[in-house]
Design a protein around this motif. Structure first.
Motif, PDB file in Angstrom:
ATOM      1  N   ARG A 165     -42.653 -66.673  40.121  1.00 20.35           N
ATOM      2  CA  ARG A 165     -42.130 -65.427  39.582  1.00 20.35           C
ATOM      3  C   ARG A 165     -42.693 -64.256  40.392  1.00 20.35           C
ATOM      4  NH1 ARG A 165     -39.957 -69.058  37.268  1.00 20.35           N
ATOM      5  NH2 ARG A 165     -39.434 -69.238  35.057  1.00 20.35           N
ATOM      6  N   LEU A 166     -42.044 -63.099  40.251  1.00 18.45           N
ATOM      7  CA  LEU A 166     -42.476 -61.875  40.928  1.00 18.45           C
ATOM      8  C   LEU A 166     -42.635 -60.780  39.887  1.00 18.45           C
ATOM      9  CD1 LEU A 166     -43.014 -60.280  43.563  1.00 18.45           C
ATOM     10  CD2 LEU A 166     -40.542 -59.851  43.706  1.00 18.45           C
ATOM     11  N   LEU A 167     -43.804 -60.154  39.848  1.00 24.11           N
ATOM     12  CA  LEU A 167     -44.108 -59.068  38.914  1.00 24.11           C
ATOM     13  C   LEU A 167     -44.243 -57.771  39.689  1.00 24.11           C
ATOM     14  CD1 LEU A 167     -45.068 -57.800  36.219  1.00 24.11           C
ATOM     15  CD2 LEU A 167     -47.363 -58.684  36.723  1.00 24.11           C
ATOM     16  N   LEU A 168     -43.382 -56.798  39.385  1.00 25.54           N
ATOM     17  CA  LEU A 168     -43.427 -55.490  40.033  1.00 25.54           C
ATOM     18  C   LEU A 168     -43.702 -54.420  38.985  1.00 25.54           C
ATOM     19  CD1 LEU A 168     -40.299 -55.743  42.392  1.00 25.54           C
ATOM     20  CD2 LEU A 168     -42.681 -56.372  42.877  1.00 25.54           C
ATOM     21  N   LYS A 169     -44.512 -53.435  39.374  1.00 25.48           N
ATOM     22  CA  LYS A 169     -44.891 -52.378  38.430  1.00 25.48           C
ATOM     23  C   LYS A 169     -44.840 -51.049  39.171  1.00 25.48           C
ATOM     24  CE  LYS A 169     -48.621 -51.180  35.176  1.00 25.48           C
ATOM     25  NZ  LYS A 169     -47.797 -51.284  33.946  1.00 25.48           N
ATOM     26  N   SER A 170     -44.045 -50.110  38.642  1.00 26.19           N
ATOM     27  CA  SER A 170     -43.929 -48.801  39.271  1.00 26.19           C
ATOM     28  C   SER A 170     -43.246 -47.840  38.305  1.00 26.19           C
ATOM     29  CB  SER A 170     -43.117 -48.897  40.575  1.00 26.19           C
ATOM     30  OG  SER A 170     -43.234 -47.723  41.348  1.00 26.19           O
ATOM     31  N   ARG A 171     -43.307 -46.567  38.623  1.00 29.08           N
ATOM     32  CA  ARG A 171     -42.764 -45.546  37.720  1.00 29.08           C
ATOM     33  C   ARG A 171     -41.284 -45.739  37.450  1.00 29.08           C
ATOM     34  NH1 ARG A 171     -41.107 -39.785  38.562  1.00 29.08           N
ATOM     35  NH2 ARG A 171     -41.665 -39.956  40.763  1.00 29.08           N
ATOM     36  N   LEU A 172     -40.522 -46.138  38.452  1.00 30.60           N
ATOM     37  CA  LEU A 172     -39.077 -46.282  38.293  1.00 30.60           C
ATOM     38  C   LEU A 172     -38.729 -47.240  37.167  1.00 30.60           C
ATOM     39  CD1 LEU A 172     -36.244 -45.580  39.542  1.00 30.60           C
ATOM     40  CD2 LEU A 172     -36.496 -47.681  40.873  1.00 30.60           C
ATOM     41  N   PHE A 173     -39.561 -48.234  36.945  1.00 30.79           N
ATOM     42  CA  PHE A 173     -39.224 -49.296  35.998  1.00 30.79           C
ATOM     43  C   PHE A 173     -39.559 -48.937  34.563  1.00 30.79           C
ATOM     44  CE2 PHE A 173     -40.657 -51.879  39.868  1.00 30.79           C
ATOM     45  CZ  PHE A 173     -39.445 -51.666  40.497  1.00 30.79           C
ATOM     46  N   GLY A 174     -39.976 -47.719  34.319  1.00 30.59           N
ATOM     47  CA  GLY A 174     -40.266 -47.281  32.963  1.00 30.59           C
ATOM     48  C   GLY A 174     -39.039 -46.901  32.172  1.00 30.59           C
ATOM     49  N   SER A 175     -37.868 -46.949  32.790  1.00 30.74           N
ATOM     50  CA  SER A 175     -36.627 -46.599  32.095  1.00 30.74           C
ATOM     51  C   SER A 175     -35.573 -47.663  32.366  1.00 30.74           C
ATOM     52  CB  SER A 175     -36.105 -45.236  32.575  1.00 30.74           C
ATOM     53  OG  SER A 175     -35.620 -45.327  33.906  1.00 30.74           O
ATOM     54  N   ALA A 176     -34.597 -47.747  31.463  1.00 30.63           N
ATOM     55  CA  ALA A 176     -33.517 -48.724  31.623  1.00 30.63           C
ATOM     56  C   ALA A 176     -32.715 -48.455  32.893  1.00 30.63           C
ATOM     57  CB  ALA A 176     -32.603 -48.688  30.399  1.00 30.63           C
ATOM     58  N   GLU A 177     -32.467 -47.161  33.174  1.00 35.49           N
ATOM     59  CA  GLU A 177     -31.678 -46.842  34.374  1.00 35.49           C
ATOM     60  C   GLU A 177     -32.424 -47.234  35.649  1.00 35.49           C
ATOM     61  OE1 GLU A 177     -29.926 -43.056  34.769  1.00 35.49           O
ATOM     62  OE2 GLU A 177     -29.012 -43.057  32.787  1.00 35.49           O
ATOM     63  N   GLY A 178     -33.744 -47.023  35.658  1.00 35.58           N
ATOM     64  CA  GLY A 178     -34.535 -47.409  36.825  1.00 35.58           C
ATOM     65  C   GLY A 178     -34.496 -48.905  37.050  1.00 35.58           C
ATOM     66  N   ARG A 179     -34.609 -49.655  35.971  1.00 35.36           N
ATOM     67  CA  ARG A 179     -34.557 -51.114  36.091  1.00 35.36           C
ATOM     68  C   ARG A 179     -33.177 -51.577  36.549  1.00 35.36           C
ATOM     69  NH1 ARG A 179     -37.638 -50.290  31.411  1.00 35.36           N
ATOM     70  NH2 ARG A 179     -35.872 -50.693  30.020  1.00 35.36           N
ATOM     71  N   GLU A 180     -32.132 -50.884  36.084  1.00 34.49           N
ATOM     72  CA  GLU A 180     -30.771 -51.235  36.511  1.00 34.49           C
ATOM     73  C   GLU A 180     -30.591 -50.988  38.008  1.00 34.49           C
ATOM     74  OE1 GLU A 180     -28.296 -48.875  34.057  1.00 34.49           O
ATOM     75  OE2 GLU A 180     -28.763 -49.976  32.211  1.00 34.49           O
ATOM     76  N   LEU A 181     -31.121 -49.875  38.502  1.00 41.73           N
ATOM     77  CA  LEU A 181     -31.028 -49.583  39.935  1.00 41.73           C
ATOM     78  C   LEU A 181     -31.710 -50.672  40.752  1.00 41.73           C
ATOM     79  CD1 LEU A 181     -31.700 -45.728  40.073  1.00 41.73           C
ATOM     80  CD2 LEU A 181     -29.615 -46.886  40.800  1.00 41.73           C
ATOM     81  N   ALA A 182     -32.893 -51.092  40.292  1.00 46.80           N
ATOM     82  CA  ALA A 182     -33.606 -52.154  41.004  1.00 46.80           C
ATOM     83  C   ALA A 182     -32.824 -53.461  40.954  1.00 46.80           C
ATOM     84  CB  ALA A 182     -34.997 -52.332  40.400  1.00 46.80           C
ATOM     85  N   ALA A 183     -32.270 -53.798  39.788  1.00 46.21           N
ATOM     86  CA  ALA A 183     -31.530 -55.051  39.652  1.00 46.21           C
ATOM     87  C   ALA A 183     -30.304 -55.074  40.561  1.00 46.21           C
ATOM     88  CB  ALA A 183     -31.117 -55.252  38.194  1.00 46.21           C
ATOM     89  N   GLU A 184     -29.631 -53.928  40.699  1.00 49.85           N
ATOM     90  CA  GLU A 184     -28.479 -53.850  41.597  1.00 49.85           C
ATOM     91  C   GLU A 184     -28.900 -54.114  43.042  1.00 49.85           C
ATOM     92  OE1 GLU A 184     -26.745 -50.043  41.028  1.00 49.85           O
ATOM     93  OE2 GLU A 184     -25.976 -50.495  39.025  1.00 49.85           O
ATOM     94  N   ARG A 185     -30.045 -53.569  43.418  1.00 47.40           N
ATOM     95  CA  ARG A 185     -30.549 -53.778  44.774  1.00 47.40           C
ATOM     96  C   ARG A 185     -30.909 -55.245  44.985  1.00 47.40           C
ATOM     97  NH1 ARG A 185     -36.062 -51.057  47.121  1.00 47.40           N
ATOM     98  NH2 ARG A 185     -35.672 -51.319  49.357  1.00 47.40           N
ATOM     99  N   PHE A 186     -31.519 -55.862  43.975  1.00 44.48           N
ATOM    100  CA  PHE A 186     -31.862 -57.277  44.085  1.00 44.48           C
ATOM    101  C   PHE A 186     -30.602 -58.114  44.295  1.00 44.48           C
ATOM    102  CE2 PHE A 186     -35.702 -56.492  41.054  1.00 44.48           C
ATOM    103  CZ  PHE A 186     -36.349 -55.789  42.053  1.00 44.48           C
ATOM    104  N   ARG A 187     -29.565 -57.823  43.526  1.00 46.97           N
ATOM    105  CA  ARG A 187     -28.317 -58.595  43.654  1.00 46.97           C
ATOM    106  C   ARG A 187     -27.718 -58.418  45.044  1.00 46.97           C
ATOM    107  NH1 ARG A 187     -27.754 -57.017  38.147  1.00 46.97           N
ATOM    108  NH2 ARG A 187     -26.573 -55.150  38.715  1.00 46.97           N
TER     109      ARG A 187
END
Length: 610
Positions: free
Chosen positions: A445-467
């Protein structure tokens, strides 16, 4: 987590309220607007709220006393609401700010200031996707107004908002992992900005954001660093008088002489300096806290707070203190003091500790480094490498650190890779390398921690990039900031450093918590921070020379639970015995470097026949 990687961010309305032409007309609304603007510019937001919220014509939703007023007065009432809304945003009272913004839109649906304040709220709430969309819409609207023929009478007003919008866009893009686009946005803000100091700040933002850009995308910005020096004139430099002291006078200047990553690395130099050979001055460009007071109370340290001083005044103060060597600790980070150093208030100037490389200023003589960072660096021109024999900084934690916990894989049955570096440092190339690791290590597994991931929109942006990059998002856990983040190292087996912008304090903390850190050694001073830290920590075997070796080292660690368990138990002791934490040796080496460059300056000065 990374506390020193940050850009200068503008406060609402660029730190002051622009006074539109109609505000200069007489009458009490104009007087009130002038006073509110003055208080806002002084960051006295609570006083603005107290003064304006009590006016029924501004805050009462049931009616508007300005509706029947003449157009100039009606405009002033609207701008008063704008100042109130901006103050409420700065105070964090977003619900009240939204109510005032709604009143502005009743009479001016396209009011750019109202739109900008909404964007500031979105930024504060972590709605990065919405913020980006609204910034692009506002920028398009402002550019359309400025392109109109005949030119709008509000051109200066709109241009100021446009510069600020581009600055916010640069910050949001960089946060979202699009640093190259962020650099372009900051440069646009710098070109548009008519306030000279703010134009410099935006260019500095661009240079800071460039550190996040992968090496393959940097070609369009090849001349950017050299361009920074062009903002400053030799004629602005402070005249220096000849002086001789019994002890060398060292000045440290930074906006981060407070609870900040820089304090971890400066504290050894304040605690253990040789008081018989040196006098130490600190110039704090920040509001002070308990850590500031602790630093100021170190024996023999002269403390000056320069917050609010102009660069000219700060430079004159430093020159009056007859500082021999001035050390910049912030580079292009937020609220930096580079405009002060551009005035050359000390004969010898050095940059280091709080930044990852050169600043572009010809008035800075040296960049503090070491034999890992600068082994093959050219020694020409300004900002020459000043190489210490061991580490270029020393890690000395001044907060209570949790005990190291056992590797989580021992009980979970799978390995967790992790990275607590600022997500802006995570390039596409880094994510592809981490994808390879997840593919090579079954169940990892991969655990990432940063300010962007404190919100649903930030997590969505990251997930789109991962895809987009083919990284299985189901195997990635995203966490936002938290005060107890040190304890969360218990959830990570192996830390993965970023490249080319590596970790600093983050790496030190991970190592201290017993988590091995794998780093990729780059080709520049800044890209070798991780390599320097690990070699000086006695863990050179964790330094990779290539992406393939990086993956190999991480994979070997993942396959060896015995090694992970041993490091959790022994790594803190290894660190405590290493060059990285030997603060007395470190201070002696820094002091020897100071004396060497001072002798060089004296010899050069003598040759000029002053």
């Amino acid at each position: 987590m990374e506390k020193h990687s940050r850009m200068r961010e503008r406060t609402a309305v660029g730190g002051s309220v622009y006074e539109p032409p109609t505000a200069q007309q007489g009458g009490s609304p104009a007087d009130l607007f002038g006073e509110a603007s003055r208080l806002f510019a002084a960051e006295r937001y609570g006083e603005v709220r107290e003064m304006l919220s009590s006016l029924p014509s501004l805050s009462d939703a049931s009616g508007d006393a300005s509706e029947g007023a003449a157009p100039p007065a009606a405009h002033l009432f609207r701008e008063l609401r704008y100042v109130l809304a901006a103050s409420l945003v700065q105070l964090g009272d977003y619900e009240a700010a939204r109510a005032v913004i709604a009143r502005i839109r009743e009479s001016a649906p396209e009011h750019p200031g109202a739109a900008l304040q909404e964007i500031y709220i979105e930024k504060a709430e972590g709605r990065t996707r919405t913020e980006l969309a609204h910034l692009k819409a506002l920028i398009a609207w402002l550019e359309a107004r400025l392109a109109e023929e005949p030119p709008t009478g509000l051109a200066v007003y709109y241009r100021k908002f446009l510069a600020e919008s581009y600055s916010l866009l640069g910050s949001a893009l960089t946060l979202a992992g699009r640093a190259a686009d962020g650099v372009e946005a900051f440069l646009a803000a710098s070109r548009l900005e008519e306030d000279g100091a703010q134009s410099i700040a935006e260019y500095s933002n661009a240079l800071f954001a460039l550190n996040y850009v992968s090496e393959g995308e940097r070609a369009p910005f090849a001349g950017l660093l050299a361009g920074f020096d062009g903002f400053f004139c030799r004629e602005d430099r402070v005249p220096l008088m000849f002086h001789a002291h019994e002890r060398l006078r060292i000045g440290y200047i930074s906006p981060d002489l407070r609870h900040h990553a820089v304090a971890f690395f400066l504290l050894p130099l304040l605690r253990a300096f040789d008081r018989g050979r040196f006098d130490v001055f600190c110039y704090a460009n920040n509001r002070e806290d308990a850590v500031s007071r602790a630093m100021a109370q170190q024996d023999g340290v002269v403390w000056r707070n320069i917050l609010g001083l102009s660069p000219d005044d700060a430079a004159r103060l430093i020159a009056a203190d007859e500082i021999d060597i001035l050390v910049d600790l912030s580079g292009h980070t937020s609220d930096n003091c580079l405009p002060v150093l551009a005035r050359k208030p000390a004969p010898v100037q050095i940059t280091g500790l709080g930044y990852m490389g050169r600043t572009g200023l010809s008035t800075i003589d040296y960049v503090l480094g070491d034999m890992v960072l600068d082994a093959d660096a050219a020694d020409v021109g300004s900002e020459r490498p000043l190489c210490l024999p061991h580490s270029h900084f020393c890690y000395l934690p001044f907060v209570a650190m949790p005990d190291a916990a056992p590797p989580p894989s021992l009980t979970r049955g799978f390995v967790t890779f992790g990275c607590f570096n600022n997500y802006s440092k995570v390039t596409d190339e880094m994510l592809l390398l981490w994808r390879r690791l997840l593919e090579d290590v079954p169940g990892a597994r991969l655990l990432l921690k940063s300010r962007l991931f404190g919100s649903a929109e930030g997590r969505e942006l990251a997930a789109e990039r991962f895809r987009r990059l083919g990284l299985d998002a189901s195997r990635v856990e995203l966490r936002g900031f938290s005060a107890d983040y040190l304890a969360e190292y218990a959830d990570m087996d192996i830390a993965l450093d970023t490249a080319p912008y590596t970790g600093g304090l983050t790496t030190c903390e991970a190592l201290y918590m017993g988590v091995p850190v794998v780093t990729l050694k780059g080709g520049t001073h800044g890209a070798r921070f991780g390599a320097s830290l690990l070699r000086n920590a006695g863990l050179a075997e964790l330094v990779a020379e290539s992406a393939a070796q990086y993956a190999k080292i991480a994979g070997l660690l993942a396959a060896s639970p015995e090694t992970l368990a041993m490091l959790r138990e022994k790594q803190r002791d290894i660190l405590l015995a290493s060059h990285l934490m030997n603060f007395r040796r470190y201070v002696r080496e820094v002091e020897a470097a100071y004396e060497a460059v001072w002798r060089e300056w004296e010899e050069r000065d003598a040759r000029t026949g002053r």
